[in-house]
Structures are given as structure tokens and as C-alpha cells.
Design a protein around this motif. Structure first.
Motif, PDB file in Angstrom:
ATOM      1  N   GLN A 190       0.832  -1.201   0.000  1.00 28.59           N
ATOM      2  CA  GLN A 190       0.000   0.000   0.000  1.00 28.59           C
ATOM      3  C   GLN A 190       0.868   1.254   0.000  1.00 28.59           C
ATOM      4  N   THR A 238      -9.074  10.904  -4.205  1.00 26.46           N
ATOM      5  CA  THR A 238      -9.958  10.055  -3.412  1.00 26.46           C
ATOM      6  C   THR A 238      -9.178   8.872  -2.856  1.00 26.46           C
ATOM      7  N   PHE A 239      -8.295   8.326  -3.666  1.00 25.82           N
ATOM      8  CA  PHE A 239      -7.499   7.184  -3.182  1.00 25.82           C
ATOM      9  C   PHE A 239      -6.666   7.587  -1.977  1.00 25.82           C
ATOM     10  N   GLN A 279      -7.083  10.008   0.013  1.00 25.11           N
ATOM     11  CA  GLN A 279      -7.901  10.335   1.173  1.00 25.11           C
ATOM     12  C   GLN A 279      -8.302   9.075   1.930  1.00 25.11           C
ATOM     13  N   SER A 280      -8.630   8.043   1.151  1.00 22.55           N
ATOM     14  CA  SER A 280      -9.103   6.820   1.793  1.00 22.55           C
ATOM     15  C   SER A 280      -7.949   6.002   2.387  1.00 22.55           C
ATOM     16  N   SER A 281      -6.774   6.144   1.819  1.00 24.29           N
ATOM     17  CA  SER A 281      -5.681   5.275   2.250  1.00 24.29           C
ATOM     18  C   SER A 281      -5.146   5.696   3.609  1.00 24.29           C
ATOM     19  N   PRO A 282      -5.054   4.730   4.551  1.00 23.56           N
ATOM     20  CA  PRO A 282      -4.523   5.090   5.884  1.00 23.56           C
ATOM     21  C   PRO A 282      -3.035   5.431   5.838  1.00 23.56           C
ATOM     22  N   SER A 304      -2.022   9.122   5.481  1.00 22.09           N
ATOM     23  CA  SER A 304      -2.582  10.077   6.448  1.00 22.09           C
ATOM     24  C   SER A 304      -1.610  11.208   6.762  1.00 22.09           C
ATOM     25  N   TRP A 335      -1.531  13.475   3.538  1.00 24.00           N
ATOM     26  CA  TRP A 335      -2.817  13.972   3.046  1.00 24.00           C
ATOM     27  C   TRP A 335      -3.045  15.459   3.335  1.00 24.00           C
ATOM     28  N   GLU A 374      -3.880  18.175   0.518  1.00 27.17           N
ATOM     29  CA  GLU A 374      -5.116  18.947   0.582  1.00 27.17           C
ATOM     30  C   GLU A 374      -4.820  20.435   0.460  1.00 27.17           C
TER      31      GLU A 374
END
Lengths: 794, 635
Positions: free
Chosen positions: B492, B556-557, B559-562, B565, B568, B572
Motif C-alpha cells: 500500500q 480520493t485514493f 484520502q481513503s488510504s490510511p 494520512s 494527506w 489537501e
């Protein structure tokens, strides 16, 4: 204008390749700067100890590892012998012994070649290890700088030129690499690196007695981290496996064995190991208890803990007192108390490399690094991390140790290189950044001056403002930190004075905005362009000095193999190859089992080059035996003959520099023989050899001095060489010029008289007539008269 | 029963020995055993008569050379095709080389001499105390004819030092013994003997009535009409300080590389073969009065190497020996070597010299075979040798060697420099080699030039495979468990990194579009072309839209991926900043365009967009910084 940010990834990839390339070059530099000795002299093993290591390596490659562990050498310390396998640090030998891999690939490399080039190869490895360590501490730039500095630091060169086949050559690499793995474990908390760390420590234990430095420094750092509240699970992983695995592995090395647990050099690590566990327990309990409960627990535990600690400390003190070496070993004790050795152990004090260094030797050995180190320490504190605190601790302790013993300057060198590398890299970072952010300004200003077109002035101004803002913005930081860049800002402002007031007003607004903004961005410390350019130039000059000094040191100061001496005279290069002349003579023209006595300095060389049994050698494990030889050398001829004869000695070898002016000869070392001899045999008294506290060999010298064996063997028939008996080293005429030897006869003297070998005359014989005949025929006709006049046996 | 001749010889021998006993009282050397049992069986041999023989014995060095000039006459009825030479066994065991030259005619008109093969024989009926050498004549000697023959015999170890031990200061005295008469199975009519000595200092010599010592030459004879096997021992005791350099063992290794080099390595063990030194060695005596105190020692040896020898070294087991000189011209290379210490009697030393020779001087090709043609002996003057090794390159086949004298040949294999099958080695061993053996010998073998490329190709392949292995390693997934948490996390993380990279690329493109718009504005201010500026704006709009579309799934990927973090918030922020920047830029663009359409002055335009410009620049700076930070954190 602005950097094309898209190049970031590419730039990083490019940077990676570039740093690998630079590292390769650093390795090449580290290797090739050490080849001066081969180019200027020849591919030969240097000095004293390397000859022993060379001999051991030869044995290992010939007889294999098992014979090596069990090797009892009966050709040294006659008649005691020496257990080599159990008293030698095998790391270096085993490292060079791995060349069988090459030989099995049918690459013919002689043992000698491998031994000669082991040190330069490991210097390259050490540079790379330095890169890794510094990179862990302060990033790749500092790493590269430190590696480059270490590749040519004179202190390390002095121990690792080609041919200097000594433990230190591989040990410094092992030391740095162990530290790197420790820091790596500390940074990552990875058990994998912790295991590697223990293995690297094992290699260090194999290589050098200096491993005690590691096993004391790392606990100190752990303790420091705990005290400053930096305990973490990473710290635990970095330390606990090292102590457990490392101690177990260290005990596998025969020369260390149970010393790894019973001598007090290792106790610090165990103590810290206990403390670490206590702290870990406290943190654990703190986590599972509520704050109130924790407070209660603390008061409870502290009272009990104090008691336990007291008990543990008492036990430890008892252990220290009862350990076989009565605490610390001699060399380690002399580390803690610099005057210890000279007070109690003359044999340690007599070695020049165990003396405290002088100030010039710092400049000689680490040169400009001495000035960069403080800056590096400051850089380590900005910000202070676990890793950088380790570097600071390493530096401080090694500075102390280097102050005790010249030899340990070697341990200081990597620390100095790492901190200096950090300092240089930070300095370059600041200066180049300053230039980088001001350069566009410089370029765009000049074309705008001549541009009068009103239309284009719009965009030009836009550009100008843009740039100006960059500067202003970045200068907000120095404003907060300190105002050293204020004047620059003003001058910039003056330069831009022609700009409209409106613009300026807006800028002010913006500036205020900036200050209000949270400073999330990178802080930019910008210095004036000119100052940075000059500073960079000066730093480059400084680096240039360092390089020039290092190359000079490598070429001139540290490359001499000490068995071959050269001197430049008006008629060209003159080579003094007397040592090998003497050893070759002994090797080929004496009986295989003859015993050769000499001062211990020449023991290793004699056994390796002449292949003859020696009485004492550089492994000074038996003080009494050395004292016996010292006593013999300080005794009158007859007494000396009896001592040597009782040791079954056939030849006595002395080194004499008086004819050609070679200062480190036996006459200059003689007082140590007297001291060491007198330490065991009280009838040898140092004052007997001194006239009014002065050591002299001229007419004022004491009769004891003029009649001792060393004097006689050195100056035998010296008067005939130049007619006046002028000693070029002592710069005086010798005291006793004409004398005969009664119990010794000259067997061989080298071309420059630097080595003189005497044969013990056969003992007083039962058949007098036969003895007389052999005597008269052995002497030349001129000597015959003397022999008949004064017969020592009647 | 004894023949009359035998009796004569016996009588003479005993007389000679009596003479000896008077002379050399106290000599440790006994004269050779009596040659009493002389039974001549073959009458054919006695047909030959030596009408004249002159012998010259050269005792100036430690190699004894005996040159005999013979004039042989066939007195018998039959033609004779071989001539025999006899040596006492004691001498024969020291015989290192024997050469016979034959010339027809007489006087000055002699034809050039021809070397004849000389072989050891054991004729029947001859006494075992003698060793015979036979020379086959090129054509038989007819009855009554004569022929001239020269025979050179070289002896080693024939000079015995007496006294055996001397001090450093003494001169070396040697004893030489031989026969005053020429020992031959044939009758000798007239003979004479000359002995050349190094100098006139002679302690003693066996005296005969017609013996003269002139300067440094000792003359015996002439003697007339002596029967076969006449022998009369003589002993000469004389001074000879010639360096007695005896190479006890020499291994010469010639290693051939078809890249154009022959590497010769010679390992020497040299001993002073003269009188042993007793007592010590005094350097002061040696240095002050070398001529007197060290006469018998030697400290300089001269090696004559072939021309064009290069890369010469001189060392021993403990390193380089610096005392050597080199002098080279087109015909030879003279290499003066000094051992580490002067060699006195009985002292020894070892050393190695090595040099390279250009191969084309010594290697030739004939009928597909290669021929190495190089000299056998040792380059040191007046020394004696033992073993010679020729190392051929890997892949040589059909090896044979030929030497002009007898050698013990064997073959070995040597492994060197990445060999797989090893190099064939031809070993030619011979003891008692004297400078007369410095003859050419040949080694024939076949070798394909392709074999030359074997090792370079092997290395190249090795490295190629190494790199391939590295590439494979980098591209294979070595994880043991494909489902473990850390493995998945790593996958990941890789993906996050790649996405961040892509995001960055998109932002770079954004910035490029911004730059394009800015430059269109600048063009506008220069040219005033509003249309093209509008077109640029339109193009930029579409590009922005495309990029935004592209960016969306990535964001979106992330944002969703831990795993992302940490990054991000920065991403942003980057997006927000960029959007703001885009707005500001559009605003600026439309303002400027508007102004131009309204034909407002430059100053006016500047004033209108100034605040926008400031904001834009600030944003641009921030975006740049963010991008840089991202790039450093991800890698």
C-alpha cells in the motif's frame, strides 16, 4: 524564476545516482591515498606488529583454522612459548584469511599482497560506514562530507597505509559500522538491525581490544537518553539485544572468553541493562495504571528500589574487587588515570604510542577538523535527536581518550570527521541556499535597468516584485531569530528605492500578513549573497588546505615502512635497508634452531623475517622475561653472557644508529631496559646509569654505563669507523673508545651499522688447548695479540 | 695375465704416487686409486694412435675447463669410425659438459670445426674405474690418415678449498688434481699440459723434471711416447679468489601469454662454494680494506638478460632488494644484482629475479605448431643450475620439448588467473648446468588463438550474470507470506508513493499552464494581440478541466488510504492553494484583457492587477514549497 518543481523526483533519482558515484569515488580516494607507501617504497609489511599479524596469517592460510586456534608458538618467548590462538584478536587474520575464496577462483594472490592491501580496502569500507552513520544522523549531504573527510583523515591514514597490516585497520571500520547499526536500530526500532548490530559488535571484538570503548560508550548513551527522558521502545530494542547477544558472541572469542562477563570494563553495560529494564517496567506500569495509582506505586517502588539498587551496587563493587584483574586491566586503567602507566607499569609507558599526545599532534592528525568540530557539535544540537546526541557523546569521550594516549587519536578521528562533516554540510547548506534564493534576483535586476519601454515595465515589475517578495518573506525568519540580516534587508530596500510608494506600502501589508501566518513552511536562513559567496569560497579553501595537508601527511609523514629508511642527499636518494639485510643474514646463515636475543621491539620482525626463535617480542605478556633481557643488556659483559647462555641464546642483536644518525636505536631506548630490568631485578639501578640525572654516553658517563653490554655491543670498534668515535645521534664523542669483547664476537654488522649481531662465544671449555686453538684461529691476526694478552677465562 | 703395456702403466702409477707422497704431506686428498687392472681386450681400438695432444686446463674460475687438442692417426689396417675418451670416475662425476669439435685438414687451411655428438659408453673389458665417452666420426678414418679434434670438458666442484675454513682476511687456497699425462685408451706420442691459474701465487705443485711456472701458467711436458692409460697424478695448490657462486637450486619459470608476453621468474638459492668462513664477520674490516679483508667474498653478480627485457624485479621473501643496477642496449640487458649482504664462504642467500620479454622474439610458428625457442641456462655468469619450468597457456595441446642435451622431462598443471582446466607445464630438469649449457631449446605445442578470448569472455559473462541477477532481485517479490500485514502495508505504501508522485506531476503540469497564461499576458502587453490571448485562455481552461478530472481519483485514493494520512493534509493544502491560484490568475487575466480592450495605459493596468499579482506570487511560492516538501517526504 521559480524552480521547475516537476524535476523533484528526477532530481532525487539523479541525486541518488550521484551520491553512489561520489561514494565510489570516496572509496577510490580512501584506497589510493594509502598507496603512497607502495609507490614510494614497495609493497611490504610495515613496522612491528604487522609482521606478527602477517606471520599469523601465513600460518592460518597454510595450516587452517583449527590448527590456528590450537597454535602454540614455540619460536617466540623462548623457552616459555606463546599460545597464539588464545591470545590474539583473530579478526584481522580471519579477514585476510578469507582470501582463499580468491585463490579458489584461481586468482593468484600471495598472502603478502592480501596483507598489504587489507588496510586500504578497509579504509574504503570505513568511509562508507561513516557515510551510513552520518546519514542516519544528519542526512545524506553530511554523510558524504563526513565520508570524504574520513577517507583522508591523517590520523587514520597513519594506521592504515598499504602495508600497515594491523588490527586498527579493520577495527575502525568495525567500530563505525557497529555505531551505524546501533543508530540505525535506534532510529528504526528494527530487531533485524539490532541483530546485525550484535554481529558487527562481534566482529569488532574479534578485531581489536578497543571494543571496550563500544561496550562502554553505548551504555553511556543509553543512560543519557534515559536521563534526558528520551526512553522509547526503540532504545530498548537497540540496546538489550546488543548486550545479550553481543556478550554471548564476545565470549566466543578465545582471547576475550569469560572476560566478557567477569572484568569490570563490561560491568557498565550490565548495569545499564538493568537500569533500562527498570525504566521499561516503570513506563509499562505507568501506562496501565491511572495517574493517581501510579503516584502511589512510585512511592512504593522507589523505597523498595533504592534498597535493591543499593544491594546491586554493593554486589557489583564486590564483583569488581574480586575480578581476576582486580578491577580494570593496566591499559584500561591508564585510560582512566593518565599517570597510572608511567607510575606503575614501565612496559606500557615505554611505548611511544601510549604517551599522551602533544598539541601539534592534534593539528597534524586531524588538522582543520579540530576547528570544525565545535561547529559540528552546535549543528548536532539543532535539533538534538537520539542520533545526534550519540555523536556528541562519542566525540566528547574520544577527545578525552585521545588526550590520554596518542594511539587513541585513531578513535577520535571518525568522531571528528562525522561532526566536521555535519558542520561543513550545514554551512554549505545555508550558504548555497542563500545564494540560490538570491541569484534570480541578481539576474533579473540587471536587464531591467536598461529597459525603458513602458509597456514591458508592467511585466518586468511583476517579476521584480515577485522576486523581492521572496527575499522579504524569507527574511522574516531571521528577523525573529536575530537581526544579523537587517542591514542587508535595508540595502535591498535602498536598491529598490525607486519603486513606487504604493508598492512599498503593499509590501508592508503583505509582510505583516506573513508574520501572522503560521510558519509551517521550511525556515529559510538567508545570508547576504556576497557574504555567502565569500564564505563558500573560504570553506572551499579550508577544505583545500585539509586535502593538501592529508596528501602531504600520507605521502611524507606516514608512508615510511620503518624497515626501509631513505634519505635524500645531494647525490640523490639513499636507501637504508639494514634491517632486512640483518634479518636475511640471520635467516640464511644461522642454524634453524638458534635463538636470537634482542630488545622486544624487534621480536616480531625477527620471528617473521629471520624465522629464528626469539626470547621476547612485542607482545609484552611476560614482564619478567623482558626484564631478564633488559637486565642482560644493562649488565657487564660476563654477567650478560651468563644470562644469555642460561637462555640458550646464540646471537644477540642490537640496533645502533650512531654511524648514520638513526635516532630510534637501542642506546636511546636503553633507559627503558634499565627501568624494566630494574623493576624485577633490583640490582639494576637507574641512577647508576645516569650522571647527575642526565643520560649520557660521552666521557662523563658513569662506569656502569660504559661497561654495560648494550654500550659495548653498540660501540664495538666504532672508533675505527671515523677515527674519533663521534655518535651522530647523541652528537657527542663516545666515552670509552677502545675496548675488546671477551664473551661475544661480532658475527655480522650491516652496511650502515644499523644492526649489529653478535655471537656468544662458546662457554669455557673443558679442554683448554682446543679452545685456545679455535680462539686464535677465529680472530684475525691483529686481534690475536689482544686475545693472548688478556684472556678472560684465566 | 697382464699385457706388457699394463705392467708399464702400473709401474709408472706407483712411481707417481710415491712422488706425491713426498710432495703433499698433510694433504687431505688422496690420489685416485691405482689403475692397475687394465686389460685391453679390443685390439681394434689400439689401432688408433694419438700423435699429439695439447691440453689446456683453465683454473681461473671455479668452473674447470679442459681443452684438449688432439691429432689422431689410424695406425691399424681397418677404417675406424669412433674415438673414445676416458676420464677417471672421480672426474667424470663432476663432468658438466663435454663437447667435441672435429676439423679436417691441417694447419691454417683447416675447415671450420664441426661439433660432434659425444655419448657416454661402457665398452666391454674396460676398467670400471674409468668412464668412457665415444665420439662417432662423420666419416671413418682410413688407414694411415690423421684427423684433428678438439675436446672441451667442463667440470664443476673439482676445486677443493684447502684449508677448508678461512677467516675473513685470508685468501682462498684451492687444490686441483689431475693427471700429468693424458689419460687415453690409445698410445700417445707427444703431449703437453698447460694449467692457467688466476694469478702467480701458488703454494705448491707436483714437480716433474720438465715443469715450468711462468707467470700464472704452469707447464708440464712435453712427454713423449706413453702407452695407453698412462696416469700420473699431479696436484696444484693455488690461490683463487674468484667468486664461487654456486646456484644450488634454480627454478626458472617461463610463463607464456599469447597476449604478447613471456614472463620469466627465476628463484635462486646461491651459496658460496669456496672455503667456509670461520670466526666473525667484521664490517669495519670489510669496509676499510675490502681488497684484503674479504677477498674471497663476492657481493655483485651480473645477469645477462635477453635484449628488450622489461619489468625487471629483484626481490626475496622479505621484500624488494634495492641494490641492483640495470644497463640495457639493443643487444643485451645487463642486470647487476647485489645480494643483501656480501657472501662469504659457506654463506647462502635466496632471491628471485623476474622479467618480461616480448613474445615475438622467442615464439615462432611452424606447420600449425608453435615453437618456443629460448635458452636453457641461467643468466648469471659462471653459475650452476638445476630445474627449468615452462608454463604454457591454458588450452595448449600436443606438447613436446627438445633440448640439445639430456634433461629429465615431466608435465604438470598450474592454475592461475581464472583458469578452469589449468595450464600445461613442461618441466625440464637437469643438474650441473654450466654456462656451456646456455643453448636454445624448443617446446612445440598447438594453441588456438580463440582460447585467448576465453578469460575475458568469462569475466564479461560473470559480470553480465551478476547484473542480471541484480535486476531480477530488484524486480522479484521475495516476500514469504503474501498475506502478512506488514507485506500488505508495504504494498500500500508503495502505491501511495506512486500516487503522490503522479499528483506531483499533475501539479507540475498545472504550474506549466499557469506559466503559459502568464506568458500570453506578457505577449499581449508587447503585441497587443487580444485574440491570441483569449485563445490561450480557452486552451488553459480545457487543460485545467482535464487535469482536474485526472486528479480526482488520485485524491480520493489518497484520502481513503490510511498510509497517506501523514501526507494527506499537505496534499489537501496544495490542492486548495492551487485552486486559489487558479482563480486569481483567471481574475488577473480577465482584468488585463479587459484593460487592453479598453485601451487603458500600462500604468493603469499595472495598478489594477498589482494586488492580484502579489497574491499570485505568494501562492506560487507556497505551492512550490509544498511540492518540494512532498518530494522530500515521499522519497
Amino acid at each position: 524564476m521559480a524552480e521547475p518543481a516537476g524535476g523533484g523526483a528526477l532530481r532525487n533519482a539523479f541525486g541518488g545516482v550521484l551520491s553512489i558515484f561520489i561514494l565510489i569515488l570516496i572509496g577510490v580516494l580512501a584506497f589510493s591515498i594509502r598507496l603512497f607507501s607502495v609507490i614510494k617504497y614497495e609493497s611490504v609489511i610495515h613496522e612491528f606488529d604487522p609482521y606478527f599479524n602477517y606471520r599469523v596469517t601465513q600460518f592460518l592460510t597454510k595450516n587452517g583454522i583449527y590448527d590456528f586456534w590450537n597454535w602454540f608458538d614455540d619460536r617466540t618467548w623462548y623457552p616459555l612459548g606463546r599460545v597464539i590462538g588464545g591470545t590474539v584478536y583473530p579478526g584481522l587474520t580471519l579477514t585476510a584469511g578469507t582470501m582463499w575464496i580468491l585463490n579458489s577462483l584461481n586468482i593468484p594472490l600471495s598472502v603478502e599482497t592480501v596483507c598489504v592491501f587489507t588496510a586500504p580496502i578497509f579504509s574504503a569500507n570505513a568511509s562508507w560506514a561513516t557515510y551510513l552513520l552520518t546519514k542516519e544522523v544528519k542526512g545524506a549531504g553530511a554523510g558524504l562530507t563526513a565520508a570524504a573527510l574520513l577517507a583522508m583523515v591523517p590520523s587514520y591514514i597513519s594506521r592504515s597505509v598499504a602495508g600497515s597490516y594491523d588490527n586498527e585497520a579493520v577495527a575502525i571500520f568495525a567500530l563505525i559500522f557497529t555505531f551505524y547499526l546501533y543508530i540505525k536500530t535506534l532510529n528504526t526500532g528494527s530487531l533485524f538491525y539490532a541483530t546485525l548490530n550484535a554481529i558487527a559488535y562481534f566482529y569488532m571484538v574479534c578485531s581489536w581490544g578497543g571494543y571496550t570503548f563500544i561496550i562502554n560508550l553505548i551504555p553511556m548513551h543509553v543512560l543519557l537518553c534515559i536521563v534526558t527522558g528520551r526512553y522509547s521502545s526503540r532504545l530498548y530494542i537497540a540496546y538489550a539485544p546488543l548486550v545479550v547477544l553481543g556478550t554471548l558472541l564476545a565470549a566466543l572469542v578465545p582471547v576475550v572468553g569469560f572476560n566478557a562477563v567477569v572484568t569490570s570494563e563490561h560491568f557498565a553495560s550490565f548495569l545499564v541493562f538493568i537500569i533500562l529494564h527498570v525504566v521499561a517496567l516503570v513506563y509499562y506500569i505507568k501506562r496501565i495504571l491511572s495517574p493517581a495509582m501510579f503516584k502511589v506505586a512510585v512511592t512504593l517502588v522507589v523505597t523498595i528500589g533504592m534498597a535493591v539498587c543499593c544491594a546491586v551496587i554493593a554486589i557489583l563493587i564486590a564483583l569488581v574487587a574480586s575480578s581476576p584483574t582486580k578491577g580494570w586491566s593496566g591499559r584500561s586503567l591508564s585510560l582512566l588515570d593518565p599517570t597510572y602507566a608511567s607510575k606503575y607499569i614501565p612496559i606500557i609507558a615505554s611505548v611511544s604510542e601510549h604517551q599522551p599526545p602533544t598539541w601539534p599532534s592534534y593539528f597534524m592528525d586531524i588538522n582543520v577538523l579540530a576547528f570544525l568540530v565545535p561547529a559540528g557539535i552546535i549543528a548536532c544540537f539543532l535539533p538534538l535527536s537520539d542520533a545526534s546526541s550519540f555523536v556528541v557523546l562519542y566525540l566528547v569521550t574520544s577527545v578525552y581518550f585521545s588526550g590520554v594516549m596518542v594511539r587513541l587519536m585513531l578513535v577520535l578521528a571518525p568522531a571528528a570527521c562525522i561532526t566536521s562533516g555535519i558542520a561543513l554540510s550545514e554551512a554549505f547548506d545555508v550558504f548555497t541556499r542563500s545564494i540560490k534564493f538570491q541569484l534570480p534576483n541578481l539576474f533579473s535586476n540587471s536587464p531591467s535597468a536598461g529597459d525603458n519601454s513602458s509597456e514591458s515595465s508592467v511585466s518586468q515589475d511583476v517579476v521584480k516584485n515577485d522576486n523581492h517578495r521572496q527575499v522579504e518573506k524569507s527574511e522574516t525568519v531571521p528577523k525573529v531569530k536575530g537581526d544579523n540580516s537587517r542591514p542587508t534587508e535595508k540595502s535591498e530596500a535602498v536598491m529598490k528605492g525607486k519603486q513606487s510608494k504604493k508598492n512599498r506600502k503593499k509590501e508592508k501589508d503583505l509582510e505583516e500578513e506573513d508574520i501572522l501566518k503560521p510558519k509551517k513552511e521550511r525556515r529559510l536562513l538567508v545570508l547576504p549573497l556576497e557574504a555567502s559567496a565569500v564564505a563558500i569560497l573560504l570553506l572551499i579553501v579550508l577544505g583545500g588546505f585539509y586535502v593538501v595537508h592529508c596528501v602531504w601527511a600520507a605521502a611524507e609523514a606516514y608512508s615510511a615502512p620503518s624497515i626501509v629508511l631513505t634519505s635524500h642527499s645531494h647525490d640523490g636518494l639513499h636507501v637504508f635497508d639494514d634491517f632486512r639485510e640483518a634479518y636475511a643474514w640471520l635467516r640464511h646463515n644461522t642454524d634453524e634452531d638458534d635463538k636470537v636475543a634482542s630488545w622486544w621491539d624487534y621480536g616480531y620482525q625477527t620471528s617473521a623475517m629471520a624465522n629464528r626463535t626469539v626470547i621476547v617480542d612485542n607482545n609484552t605478556w611476560n614482564n619478567t622475561h623482558i626484564a631478564t633481557v633488559g637486565t642482560a643488556m644493562s649488565s657487564p659483559e660476563k654477567a650478560a653472557w651468563e644470562i644469555f647462555n642460561s637462555l640458550d641464546v646464540k646471537y644477540v642483536l642490537v640496533v645502533f644508529g650512531g654511524l648514520v644518525g638513526y635516532p630510534s636505536d637501542d642506546i636511546n631506548k636503553f633507559l627503558w631496559m634499565v627501568r624494566i630490568g630494574g623493576g624485577v631485578f633490583p640490582h639494576i639501578k637507574e641512577p647508576d646509569y645516569l650522571r647527575d640525572g642526565q643520560y649520557r654516553i660521552d666521557a662523563q658517563a658513569t662506569p656502569t654505563m660504559l661497561n654495560c653490554l648494550m654500550y659495548k655491543l653498540s660501540y664495538y670498534r666504532f672508533i675505527e669507523a671515523d677515527g674519533s668515535g663521534f655518535d651522530k645521534v647523541r652528537r657527542t664523542e663516545i666515552g670509552k673508545k677502545h675496548f675488546k669483547l671477551t664473551h661475544f664476537e661480532e658475527a655480522f654488522t650491516t652496511h650502515h651499522w644499523m644492526v649489529r649481531i653478535y655471537k656468544l662465544k662458546p662457554p669455557k671449555n673443558r679442554i683448554k688447548g682446543k679452545w685456545k686453538k679455535s680462539k686464535s684461529s677465529s680472530k684475525s691476526s691483529s686481534k690475536r695479540n689482544g686475545a693472548t694478552r688478556k684472556n678472560p677465562w684465566q | 695375465s697382464l699385457t706388457p703395456r699394463g705392467r708399464v702403466l702400473g709401474a709408472q702409477s706407483s712411481r707417481a704416487i710415491r712422488d706425491d707422497d713426498d710432495d703433499d704431506d698433510g694433504f687431505p686428498i688422496r690420489p685416485p686409486p691405482l689403475l692397475r687392472l687394465l686389460l685391453l681386450s679390443s685390439s681394434a681400438r689400439s689401432d688408433l694412435v694419438i700423435s699429439r695432444v695439447d691440453r689446456q686446463i683453465d683454473l681461473t674460475s671455479h668452473i674447470v675447463r679442459v681443452l684438449s687438442s688432439l691429432k689422431i692417426e689410424n695406425a691399424g689396417p681397418d677404417a675406424v669410425s669412433e674415438v673414445l675418451f676416458a676420464f677417471p670416475n672421480m672426474q667424470a662425476k663432476n663432468l658438466a659438459a663435454i663437447k667435441t669439435f672435429y676439423s679436417e685438414g691441417k694447419g691454417k687451411g683447416k675447415s671450420p670445426s664441426i661439433a660432434l655428438p659425444t655419448v657416454i659408453v661402457q665398452p666391454e673389458g674396460m676398467p670400471p674405474e674409468l668412464t668412457f665417452y665415444s665420439v662417432a666420426l662423420p666419416k671413418s678414418l682410413e688407414k694411415g690418415k690423421t684427423l684433428n679434434m678438439d675436446m672441451l670438458a667442463v667440470f664443476t666442484h673439482s676445486l677443493t678449498p684447502f684449508p677448508e675454513e678461512i677467516t675473513q682476511a685470508d685468501a682462498q687456497l684451492l687444490v686441483y688434481q689431475d693427471s700429468a699425462y693424458y689419460l687415453s685408451p690409445y698410445a700417445v706420442k707427444v703431449q703437453s699440459l698447460g694449467i692457467r691459474l688466476p694469478n702467480g701465487r701458488v703454494e705448491s705443485y707436483t714437480k716433474y723434471p720438465n715443469t715450468k711456472l711462468v707467470d700464472s701458467e704452469l707447464k708440464y711436458g712435453p712427454f713423449e711416447s706413453l702407452p695407453p692409460f698412462s696416469y700420473s697424478p699431479i696436484i696444484v695448490h693455488f690461490e683463487n679468489n674468484h667468486p664461487f657462486a654456486v646456484v644450488q637450486e634454480l627454478t626458472r619459470e617461463i610463463e607464456i601469454s599469447h597476449w604478447g608476453n613471456a614472463q620469466i621468474t627465476e628463484h635462486y638459492t646461491i651459496v658460496h662454494g669456496g672455503a667456509r668462513t670461520k670466526g666473525g664477520f667484521s664490517r669495519i674490516d670489510y669496509q676499510m680494506r675490502t681488497n684484503i679483508r674479504g677477498t674471497s667474498s663476492f657481493s655483485l653478480l651480473t645477469a645477462l638478460l635477453p635484449p628488450r627485457a622489461h619489468s625487471i624485479y629483484y626481490r626475496d621473501e622479505i621484500g624488494n632488494i634495492s641494490t641492483s643496477t640495470l644497463w640495457a642496449d639493443s643487444r643485451k640487458t645487463q642486470f647487476g644484482i647485489q645480494p643483501r649482504f656480501p657472501i662469504f664462504g659457506g654463506w647462502r642467500t635466496t632471491f628471485t629475479i623476474g622479467y618480461s620479454l616480448p613474445l615475438q622474439d622467442f615464439l615462432f610458428e611452424s606447420d600449425g605448431k608453435r615453437v618456443l625457442n629460448i635458452t636453457y641456462g641461467c643468466p648469471l655468469q659462471e653459475a650452476v643450475v638445476d630445474k627449468l619450468i615452462v608454463v604454457l597457456p591454458e588450452g595448449s595441446k600436443d606438447i613436446s620439448a627438445s633440448a640439445p642435451f639430456h634433461t629429465k622431462q615431466s608435465e604438470e598443471v598450474k592454475y592461475s588467473h581464472l583458469d578452469i582446466v589449468g595450464r600445461p607445464v613442461v618441466v625440464l630438469e637437469k643438474t650441473n648446468v654450466v654456462p656451456e649449457h646456455n643453448l636454445y631449446f624448443q617446446v612445440f605445442y598447438r594453441f588456438s588463438n580463440l582460447s585467448l578470448l576465453r578469460e575475458p569472455l568469462m569475466l564479461a559473462t560473470g559480470f553480465f550474470l551478476l547484473f542480471v541477477a541484480c535486476i531480477v532481485y530488484m524486480h522479484t517479490d521475495m516476500a514469504i507470506s503474501k498475506t502478512s500485514a506488514s507485506y500488505l502495508a508495504k504494498l500500500q505504501w508503495d502505491e501511495v508513493q506512486a500516487t503522490v508522485q503522479r499528483v506531483q506531476n499533475i501539479f507540475d503540469q498545472y504550474l506549466k499552464v499557469h506559466d503559459k497564461l502568464e506568458s500570453s499576458l506578457r505577449d499581449l502587453s508587447r503585441t497587443g494581440d487580444v485574440q491570441s490571448c483569449k485563445a490561450a485562455r480557452k486552451a488553459a481552461d480545457t487543460q485545467f478541466k482535464e487535469l482536474a478530472k485526472e486528479l480526482k481519483p488520485m485524491l480520493t485514493f489518497l484520502q481513503s488510504s490510511p498510509q497517506a494520512s501523514q501526507i494527506w493534509p499537505k496534499i489537501e493544502e496544495l490542492v486548495a492553494k492551487e485552486r486559489e491560484m487558479q482563480e486569481k490568475l483567471m481574475q488577473k487575466h480577465s482584468t488585463v484583457v479587459e484593460c487592453f480592450e479598453k485601451k487603458l495605459g500600462g500604468r493603469e493596468v499595472e495598478n489594477r492587477v498589482a494586488s492580484l499579482q502579489q497574491k499570485l506570487a505568494a501562492l506560487r511560492q507556497e505551492v512550490d514549497n509544498l511540492l518540494e516538501i512532498n518530494s522530500t517526504t515521499t522519497l
